[in-house]
Every structure is written in structure tokens, then in C-alpha cells.
Design an enzyme around this catalytic site. Structure first.
Site, PDB file in Angstrom:
ATOM      1  CG  ASN A   9      -1.394   1.279   1.401  1.00 57.36           C
ATOM      2  OD1 ASN A   9      -1.305   1.846   0.636  1.00 57.36           O
ATOM      3  ND2 ASN A   9      -2.511   1.167   2.686  1.00 57.36           N
ATOM      4  CE  LYS A  11      -0.355   3.592   4.832  1.00 57.45           C
ATOM      5  NZ  LYS A  11       0.158   3.322   6.176  1.00 57.45           N
ATOM      6  CG  HIS A  96      -5.729   1.939   5.078  1.00 62.79           C
ATOM      7  ND1 HIS A  96      -5.329   2.564   6.639  1.00 62.79           N
ATOM      8  CD2 HIS A  96      -4.542   0.965   4.936  1.00 62.79           C
ATOM      9  CE1 HIS A  96      -4.040   2.420   6.246  1.00 62.79           C
ATOM     10  NE2 HIS A  96      -3.527   0.971   6.370  1.00 62.79           N
ATOM     11  CD  GLU A  98      -2.751   5.249   6.575  1.00 60.64           C
ATOM     12  OE1 GLU A  98      -2.861   5.413   5.381  1.00 60.64           O
ATOM     13  OE2 GLU A  98      -2.417   4.953   7.745  1.00 60.64           O
ATOM     14  CD  GLU A 168      -3.563  -2.770   7.601  1.00 60.50           C
ATOM     15  OE1 GLU A 168      -2.535  -2.600   6.801  1.00 60.50           O
ATOM     16  OE2 GLU A 168      -4.063  -1.903   7.076  1.00 60.50           O
ATOM     17  N   GLY A 174       1.629   1.909  10.786  1.00 56.95           N
ATOM     18  CA  GLY A 174       3.364   3.285  10.524  1.00 56.95           C
ATOM     19  C   GLY A 174       4.118   3.406  11.700  1.00 56.95           C
ATOM     20  CB  SER A 214       5.214  -1.511  12.130  1.00 54.46           C
ATOM     21  OG  SER A 214       5.631  -0.285  11.973  1.00 54.46           O
TER      22      SER A 214
HETATM   23  P1  PGA Z   1       2.785   0.154   7.851  1.00 53.99           P
HETATM   24  O1  PGA Z   1       0.684   0.943   7.219  1.00 53.99           O
HETATM   25  O2  PGA Z   1       3.663  -1.381   7.033  1.00 53.99           O
HETATM   26  O3  PGA Z   1       3.347   1.679   7.250  1.00 53.99           O
HETATM   27  O4  PGA Z   1       2.511   0.380   9.255  1.00 53.99           O
HETATM   28  C1  PGA Z   1       0.879  -0.620   6.677  1.00 53.99           C
HETATM   29  C2  PGA Z   1      -0.661   0.192   6.180  1.00 53.99           C
HETATM   30  O5  PGA Z   1      -0.869   1.324   6.296  1.00 53.99           O
HETATM   31  O6  PGA Z   1      -1.449  -0.767   5.528  1.00 53.99           O
END
Ligand code: PGA
Length: 251
Positions: A9, A11, A96, A98, A168, A174, A214
Site C-alpha cells: 500500500n 498510500k 483502511h 486512515e 491491521e 506506521g 509495521s
Molecule cells: P505500515 O502500514 O506498514 O507503514 O505500518 C500498513 C498499512 O497501513 O497498511
């Protein structure tokens, strides 16, 4: 055997030129390898066409990061599942954290997005996961159950068989704080149990459940070694081609 998937992803990152550089390195590196999983790239929407061209040549799949809950019409700025499907995009991420947090997307909104994708022969990668305080209050199983029930469990068996679930935990996204393999396995197993209770054991067994948060080149193998972890949805590490390829090779 259910499908294993590693999805990157991206983003809201990369210029067009940087995105092209990234996909070409990933495609080239993976081209020389024998893969034990499907690889899905989720670029920003404006790059979908360019990425699809690379993906088609190298056997990768492509996902949008989001899709409209509406079918077509006067929704300025939105992108419909009908449009994505007409470009042969196979998947879209839905819900997601976010999107849930910054764009106030509710489980009811997400259920509509899932329907749009399925009606247009696409596959949702449906994201669920609890906040840190919800885990600390020990309601993380209830939260995940509610997200599954309200976002997905209106589907019939046939429809559900096209869904990929991504667990997740929001506190891991993140942050550099990854779930332990035990925490991931425990939740993935619970999600599979929910699916078997709602549908059948067979459907539960066939459902791909990804871990995200992560996940990186160092920890992917231990996470993916768990019985119910069928791959990963990778954010930050998917922007570094060597790391992403290492994660893909972690099965
Ligand atoms: P990350 O994000 O690997 O940077 O923690 C995962 C995601 O948001 O799908």
C-alpha cells in the site's frame, strides 16, 4: 490451499516518475524469482494505469486504495468500481484505518463500497483492526467482530468468497510497533472462527487473512509463519523495493 498475498500500500507517496522507478525495480527483481504468493501493488489512483501496464507484464496484481460507495454520476472527485473494473483493476482496499479516521468512513459506508466492488467483479481487501485503547480495555475482539458483521456479513457465501480480510491493529500502523506473532495469530484465528460461524468451515478455510502494521523485511517471516496469517498488507516497507521483495520472499 488458500491464497497467500503480499500487498504493498503506497498510500499518498511518490511522484509519477518515482512510482515508475519503484514498480520497475520491483517487477525486475521479482521476475527472477519463484514466488509462493500473489503480489498486489496498491498505488495512488492517478498511477493505476501506468502501474497496470508494468504489472500485466510481470504477473503482479493491482489494487486501488479506495473506491466510491456510489455507482456513477455527480460525485466530483470520486472513482467508481465500474471505472476501476473497466481498467482491469482486480482489487481495492476498503476501510483502511486512515480512511476510517481521517475521512470518517463508517462500517455502513464500507459495506456499500464492498457491494460496489463485488457488483463490478472486483475483490475487496477489507481492513479491520482496533485502536490501542480498545486493546488496553480488552474490547479488541468485540471491535473486530463488529467491523466484520457490519462491513461484510451481509454478503452471501458466493460474494464473501471474493473478499480478502486485512487485520491491521491501528496502534501498529506506521508506528514501528508490530503486533507479536502471537497477537497476530490469536486475532487471525478469531477472525477465521467468526467466518466459519457465519458461513462454513470451508469458506473460513479458504479466506485469505492478511496482517498489516509495521510489517517489514525483518519481521515478515515470523509473522507469516503463523497458521492463520496468509500474508501482509505493507505500508512503509513497500516503498523500498529491496525490503518489499524480501517480504514477498518471506514465505
Ligand atoms: P505500515 O502500514 O506498514 O507503514 O505500518 C500498513 C498499512 O497501513 O497498511
Amino acid at each position: 490451499m488458500r491464497k497467500k498475498i503480499v500487498a504493498g500500500n503506497w498510500k499518498m507517496n511518490k511522484s509519477f516518475q518515482e512510482a515508475e522507478e519503484l514498480i520497475s525495480v520491483i517487477a525486475e527483481e521479482l521476475d527472477e524469482k519463484e514466488l509462493d504468493c500473489d503480489v498486489v501493488v496498491c498505488p495512488p489512483a492517478v498511477y493505476l494505469e501506468m502501474i497496470s501496464d508494468y504489472a500485466e507484464e510481470s504477473g503482479l496484481s493491482v489494487a486501488a486504495q479506495n473506491v466510491s460507495a456510489h455507482d456513477n454520476g455527480a460525485y466530483t472527485g470520486e472513482i467508481s468500481a465500474y471505472m476501476l473494473n473497466s481498467m482491469n483493476i482486480e482489487y481495492s482496499i476498503v476501510g483502511h484505518s486512515e480512511r476510517r479516521t481521517y475521512f470518517n468512513e463508517t462500517n455502513a459506508d464500507l459495506a456499500k463500497k464492498v457491494d460496489m466492488l463485488l457488483e463490478n467483479n472486483m475483490k475487496p481487501i477489507f481492513c479491520i483492526g482496533e485502536l490501542l485503547d480498545q486493546r488496553e480495555e480488552n474490547v479488541h475482539f468485540d471491535i473486530v467482530k463488529q467491523q466484520m458483521e457490519e462491513g461484510l456479513f451481509h454478503l452471501n457465501e458466493d460474494e464473501f468468497s471474493n473478499v480478502v480480510v486485512a487485520y491491521e491493529p491501528v496502534w501498529a500502523i506506521g508506528t514501528g510497533v508490530v503486533a507479536t506473532p502471537e497477537q497476530a495469530q490469536e486475532m487471525h484465528n478469531y477472525i477465521r472462527l467468526l467466518i466459519s460461524e457465519k458461513y462454513t468451515n470451508e469458506i473460513a478455510d479458504q479466506t485469505t487473512i492478511l496482517y498489516g502494521g509495521s510489517c517489514n523485511a525483518q519481521n515478515a517471516a515470523t509473522l507469516f509463519a503463523n497458521e492463520d496469517v496468509d500474508g501482509g498488507l505493507i505500508g512503509g516497507a513497500s516503498l523500498k523495493p529491496d525490503d518489499f521483495v524480501k517480504i514477498v520472499m518471506s514465505f
